[in-house]
Write a protein that holds these residues in place. Sequence first.
Motif, PDB file in Angstrom:
ATOM      1  N   PRO A   1      12.614   1.198  19.674  1.00 46.22           N
ATOM      2  CA  PRO A   1      13.564   0.096  19.523  1.00 46.22           C
ATOM      3  C   PRO A   1      14.427   0.190  18.264  1.00 46.22           C
ATOM      4  O   PRO A   1      15.504  -0.409  18.210  1.00 46.22           O
ATOM      5  CB  PRO A   1      12.659  -1.147  19.473  1.00 46.22           C
ATOM      6  N   ALA A   2      13.957   0.927  17.256  1.00 45.05           N
ATOM      7  CA  ALA A   2      14.737   1.068  16.021  1.00 45.05           C
ATOM      8  C   ALA A   2      15.894   2.042  16.173  1.00 45.05           C
ATOM      9  O   ALA A   2      16.796   2.081  15.332  1.00 45.05           O
ATOM     10  CB  ALA A   2      13.825   1.526  14.880  1.00 45.05           C
ATOM     11  N   ASP A   3      15.896   2.819  17.267  1.00 41.34           N
ATOM     12  CA  ASP A   3      16.945   3.824  17.458  1.00 41.34           C
ATOM     13  C   ASP A   3      18.338   3.209  17.456  1.00 41.34           C
ATOM     14  O   ASP A   3      19.297   3.802  16.951  1.00 41.34           O
ATOM     15  CB  ASP A   3      16.729   4.580  18.770  1.00 41.34           C
ATOM     16  N   ARG A   4      18.478   2.019  18.039  1.00 39.02           N
ATOM     17  CA  ARG A   4      19.818   1.440  18.172  1.00 39.02           C
ATOM     18  C   ARG A   4      20.427   1.118  16.813  1.00 39.02           C
ATOM     19  O   ARG A   4      21.644   1.220  16.627  1.00 39.02           O
ATOM     20  CB  ARG A   4      19.781   0.195  19.058  1.00 39.02           C
ATOM     21  N   TYR A   5      19.579   0.731  15.846  1.00 43.64           N
ATOM     22  CA  TYR A   5      20.100   0.446  14.510  1.00 43.64           C
ATOM     23  C   TYR A   5      20.569   1.739  13.841  1.00 43.64           C
ATOM     24  O   TYR A   5      21.586   1.756  13.143  1.00 43.64           O
ATOM     25  CB  TYR A   5      19.028  -0.220  13.652  1.00 43.64           C
ATOM     26  N   VAL A   6      19.822   2.814  14.074  1.00 44.81           N
ATOM     27  CA  VAL A   6      20.189   4.096  13.482  1.00 44.81           C
ATOM     28  C   VAL A   6      21.486   4.613  14.093  1.00 44.81           C
ATOM     29  O   VAL A   6      22.392   5.073  13.383  1.00 44.81           O
ATOM     30  CB  VAL A   6      19.055   5.120  13.682  1.00 44.81           C
ATOM     31  N   LYS A   7      21.597   4.520  15.411  1.00 48.12           N
ATOM     32  CA  LYS A   7      22.817   4.985  16.077  1.00 48.12           C
ATOM     33  C   LYS A   7      24.038   4.211  15.598  1.00 48.12           C
ATOM     34  O   LYS A   7      25.120   4.790  15.411  1.00 48.12           O
ATOM     35  CB  LYS A   7      22.652   4.847  17.591  1.00 48.12           C
TER      36      LYS A   7
ATOM     37  N   LEU B   1       4.692  16.840  16.748  1.00 48.47           N
ATOM     38  CA  LEU B   1       5.870  17.264  15.989  1.00 48.47           C
ATOM     39  C   LEU B   1       5.678  17.159  14.475  1.00 48.47           C
ATOM     40  O   LEU B   1       6.605  17.423  13.717  1.00 48.47           O
ATOM     41  CB  LEU B   1       7.084  16.428  16.416  1.00 48.47           C
ATOM     42  N   THR B   2       4.495  16.774  14.055  1.00 54.09           N
ATOM     43  CA  THR B   2       4.213  16.637  12.622  1.00 54.09           C
ATOM     44  C   THR B   2       4.083  18.013  11.976  1.00 54.09           C
ATOM     45  O   THR B   2       3.457  18.919  12.536  1.00 54.09           O
ATOM     46  CB  THR B   2       2.924  15.843  12.405  1.00 54.09           C
TER      47      THR B   2
ATOM     48  N   GLU C   1      15.638  20.186  15.177  1.00 53.52           N
ATOM     49  CA  GLU C   1      15.912  20.382  16.608  1.00 53.52           C
ATOM     50  C   GLU C   1      16.107  19.034  17.282  1.00 53.52           C
ATOM     51  O   GLU C   1      15.386  18.075  16.994  1.00 53.52           O
ATOM     52  CB  GLU C   1      14.784  21.150  17.281  1.00 53.52           C
ATOM     53  N   ASP C   2      17.048  18.973  18.209  1.00 49.84           N
ATOM     54  CA  ASP C   2      17.337  17.768  18.989  1.00 49.84           C
ATOM     55  C   ASP C   2      16.795  17.903  20.405  1.00 49.84           C
ATOM     56  O   ASP C   2      16.436  18.997  20.870  1.00 49.84           O
ATOM     57  CB  ASP C   2      18.848  17.531  19.069  1.00 49.84           C
ATOM     58  N   ASN C   3      16.768  16.753  21.116  1.00 47.94           N
ATOM     59  CA  ASN C   3      16.461  16.695  22.555  1.00 47.94           C
ATOM     60  C   ASN C   3      15.126  17.330  22.915  1.00 47.94           C
ATOM     61  O   ASN C   3      15.021  18.093  23.882  1.00 47.94           O
ATOM     62  CB  ASN C   3      17.590  17.343  23.362  1.00 47.94           C
ATOM     63  N   ILE C   4      14.108  17.008  22.145  1.00 45.01           N
ATOM     64  CA  ILE C   4      12.754  17.469  22.439  1.00 45.01           C
ATOM     65  C   ILE C   4      12.069  16.420  23.305  1.00 45.01           C
ATOM     66  O   ILE C   4      11.922  15.266  22.895  1.00 45.01           O
ATOM     67  CB  ILE C   4      11.951  17.689  21.148  1.00 45.01           C
ATOM     68  N   PRO C   5      11.638  16.750  24.519  1.00 50.65           N
ATOM     69  CA  PRO C   5      10.990  15.762  25.391  1.00 50.65           C
ATOM     70  C   PRO C   5       9.712  15.218  24.754  1.00 50.65           C
ATOM     71  O   PRO C   5       8.892  15.969  24.221  1.00 50.65           O
ATOM     72  CB  PRO C   5      10.672  16.560  26.658  1.00 50.65           C
ATOM     73  N   ALA C   6       9.573  13.900  24.783  1.00 42.17           N
ATOM     74  CA  ALA C   6       8.378  13.260  24.255  1.00 42.17           C
ATOM     75  C   ALA C   6       7.191  13.554  25.170  1.00 42.17           C
ATOM     76  O   ALA C   6       7.350  13.779  26.371  1.00 42.17           O
ATOM     77  CB  ALA C   6       8.592  11.760  24.139  1.00 42.17           C
ATOM     78  N   LYS C   7       5.995  13.552  24.611  1.00 35.29           N
ATOM     79  CA  LYS C   7       4.782  13.740  25.403  1.00 35.29           C
ATOM     80  C   LYS C   7       4.145  12.410  25.765  1.00 35.29           C
ATOM     81  O   LYS C   7       3.731  12.198  26.899  1.00 35.29           O
ATOM     82  CB  LYS C   7       3.790  14.622  24.644  1.00 35.29           C
ATOM     83  N   ALA C   8       4.057  11.501  24.761  1.00 32.17           N
ATOM     84  CA  ALA C   8       3.409  10.208  25.014  1.00 32.17           C
ATOM     85  C   ALA C   8       3.963   9.158  24.064  1.00 32.17           C
ATOM     86  O   ALA C   8       3.202   8.479  23.367  1.00 32.17           O
ATOM     87  CB  ALA C   8       1.896  10.339  24.863  1.00 32.17           C
ATOM     88  N   GLN C   9       5.290   9.025  24.011  1.00 32.30           N
ATOM     89  CA  GLN C   9       5.903   8.086  23.082  1.00 32.30           C
ATOM     90  C   GLN C   9       5.613   6.648  23.516  1.00 32.30           C
ATOM     91  O   GLN C   9       5.980   6.219  24.603  1.00 32.30           O
ATOM     92  CB  GLN C   9       7.405   8.292  23.021  1.00 32.30           C
ATOM     93  N   GLN C  10       4.935   5.909  22.639  1.00 38.79           N
ATOM     94  CA  GLN C  10       4.666   4.506  22.911  1.00 38.79           C
ATOM     95  C   GLN C  10       5.919   3.683  22.646  1.00 38.79           C
ATOM     96  O   GLN C  10       6.699   3.990  21.756  1.00 38.79           O
ATOM     97  CB  GLN C  10       3.499   4.015  22.052  1.00 38.79           C
TER      98      GLN C  10
ATOM     99  N   TYR D   1      11.981   9.795  27.327  1.00 39.87           N
ATOM    100  CA  TYR D   1      12.413   9.643  25.933  1.00 39.87           C
ATOM    101  C   TYR D   1      12.438  11.021  25.260  1.00 39.87           C
ATOM    102  O   TYR D   1      11.559  11.863  25.482  1.00 39.87           O
ATOM    103  CB  TYR D   1      11.464   8.708  25.192  1.00 39.87           C
ATOM    104  N   LYS D   2      13.443  11.235  24.411  1.00 41.28           N
ATOM    105  CA  LYS D   2      13.569  12.502  23.710  1.00 41.28           C
ATOM    106  C   LYS D   2      13.687  12.282  22.208  1.00 41.28           C
ATOM    107  O   LYS D   2      14.269  11.297  21.757  1.00 41.28           O
ATOM    108  CB  LYS D   2      14.786  13.282  24.222  1.00 41.28           C
ATOM    109  N   HIS D   3      13.127  13.219  21.446  1.00 47.41           N
ATOM    110  CA  HIS D   3      13.152  13.170  19.986  1.00 47.41           C
ATOM    111  C   HIS D   3      14.327  13.990  19.456  1.00 47.41           C
ATOM    112  O   HIS D   3      14.626  15.078  19.978  1.00 47.41           O
ATOM    113  CB  HIS D   3      11.855  13.719  19.396  1.00 47.41           C
TER     114      HIS D   3
END
Length: 640
Positions: A349-355, A382-383, A480-489, A495-497
Amino acid sequence: MMKQTATLWSLLLTLLMAVTASTAQETVTSRLQAVSADATLRAGATLSGFGYADRTSERISYLGVGKTDLYLSTYILLPDVGTNKIEQISFPATKADKHAYILILSEDGKKTLYNQPCEIVSGVNQIALTTPFAIEAGKRYLVGFATKAVGDDEEKDPWVIPFDGTFGIRDAQYMAYGTDPYPTKNSTAKEFNMFSAQGYGSALVFVKLQDESKLQSVGYFLWADGDFKLVKTGAEIPTEVAFYNSGMQDITSFEVSYRFGNGETKILKRTLQEPLKPAKAMASTINIPAEMEGMGTLHVALTKVNEQDNIFASYSNQLPYQIGNSAAIDRETVLLERFSTERCHNCPPADRYVKDNIKQFQAAGLRVSYIVYHSGFFTDFLTTNESEELYVYFFDEGSFAPAMSINRTFIPSRNALVHSAAAYPSKEWVPRVKSDKQGVRIERIDQKIDNQKLTAVVSGVALKDSFDPEDLYLTVIVTEDNIPAKAQQGAKRGYKHNAVPRLFLTAPTGDKLQVKADGTFSVQLEGTLLPMWDGSQCKVVAFAHSSVTQSNRRNRTVHTAETAQLGFPLANAPVAPAQAPIVTVEDGYINIQGPVDAFELYDMSGALVTTSVETRLLPGTYIVRTFSNLHVYTSKVIVR
C-alpha cells in the motif's frame, strides 16, 4: 522495528510480549495489534505529580505478557531536582495485581534503591511510599512499577501497561521484563532485562515530590531543525525548535541558547501568544544568524522557561553547519531509499506514495534514483548481507518496514533518517528538495561487461568548499526491476518488486571518495553479475554522500545520485557538432533548433540559471546542456 533474530532477546520479545503498532509500520509478531484505550485509563487531572506523558491522551499504546511467570515494568527517568524526597508514585494499569511493586532504580537501571510491595487496581493507582525516599542533588533516578498481571491471550487481551502514544520522550521510554520484578546484584538478562520503549510514546508514570517548586516551569527540548549547510555568513536561518511542557504550569515564554562550535553562547527570547498547556508540545520558528564562518556543530538548548532556569537546560540539540562562500549549485538529483520485506502487509500500500513522489520530482526537473532494501524487518529471498549491514544506520534500532528516506534527510521528530512513505507528501518535499544545494556532480558512469564481469567507472566533480573532504563517500549498487514476488503479504497475485539491490560494487556504507586538487574524481569498480538476473531490468545506481556511520544522523546526507541502465553509459556522449541541436540567443532569450527533450543553462560559476526558454537572460557568458535522443550536448553562448 528490529529484525527478528535467534537471540534470547528476540525469543522473549516474540513469544512473551505484545505491543501496539502504528499503521505505518509492521510489527515484530503476528499477535501485535492496536487497541483502543479504556475510558478508565484517561485519568485527566486525577494523576498527581511530575511526569512526561499526556494525562488526557486518547492515543494509548500498550505492553503486555502472555505468561504468568514474568514481570513487566515501566519507568521514567526523574530529572535532577536537587535534594528532595519522593512521596508517591502514580500510574494507570489495565489489570489488577495483588503482588506488584513500586520501584526506584539507579539511573543505569542496574541497582534497586527502593522496592515496596503493593496491590494495583485496574485503572488509576496513586501509591504513597511507606518511607519517603530521599534523592540527592546531581543524581537522576528511574521511577516506576512492576506487575506480574497477564491478560487472556485467547481473547486477544494481553495488554497490561499503557503508554500515552503521543510523544516519545526518551526519559520516559524505559521498560523491563524478567522472572524478577527488579534487578539484584547478580541478575541475568533472563531475570531482569531493561530496554528502550521507543515508538510507544511516554510511560504513564507520575512522581509526587515533597518539594515540587523546581517542577512548575519545565520544558523538555524535543528537537531543533535548521539548514546551516552551504549558507553565507550573516544569513538569517529559520530554525524550528520544539519542546514539551513537562512542568505543572502553562508556558508563556522561553529562552533558547545557541553556540557555533566553541564560539560565544547567545540567547534568543520569545513570548508565546497562546500559553502552552502542561503535557502538550509545540514548535516555534526562530531566526539564528549564520555568524561564524567555517564548519562544525551548532548547539541549541532550551535554557529558560517562564524566565526560570530550565532543569533540562543541559539538553542540547546539535546541527551541522558550513558557513562561508560556497560554490554549490541548485540540486539536480534526488535519492529515494526504502526498506521492505515480503512479510510486510503495509509495504505494497505504500507504493502509491512512492510513485507520486517519483512522478512529482521528475516533473520538477529532478533526476530520481530509487533503491528498495529488503531489510530492516524480517528477511526474504531478496535480502542481501549488505542491506542487512546498512539498515541499522537509519533509525535508533535499525529501520522498519515500510520506511522511506529522501536524500537521507534527518527527521527530527523521529530522530531518524526514515519515516513511513505516507509522511513524505510530494507537495512539501518537492520544493524542499529543489531549494536544497548540491556540491558534488556525478558526470559519467562508464561500463564494460565481459563474461558476466562488470567494470564500472564513476567520475565527476566536487565543487570547492561545498563538502568536507574527510567525509565524502561513494556507493554504487546494481539493482533489478520487475522481480516476481513469491509470497508478498498485503498484495494481489502478480505483485512485482522493483529497484532491488542485487550487487554492491562498494561497501554497503560506501567507499571513501578521494578528490583531486582540481576537484575531479574517478573510481573504477568491479563485480560479478549472476546469470539469473535479467540484465535488461538492471540499473547501476551511484550516489555520493556523507558517512552514514557517523554518530550525528543530521550529517548523513546525500550530495547527488545518478542512475544508468546496466551496460549503457551515463555521459556527455562525444558526437559530431553537426548532430547537436543549434543554440542561439535573440534579445536575451534562448532559441534551440533541432530535436531537444530538455536543456539546462548555467552561469560560469556552475550555478543553474534556468531550464525554461521563457527566461530572459542578463548579459554574460553561459554554458548550455541540451538533452536530445538520450544524448547530452554542451555549448557556450554569449548574451550581449
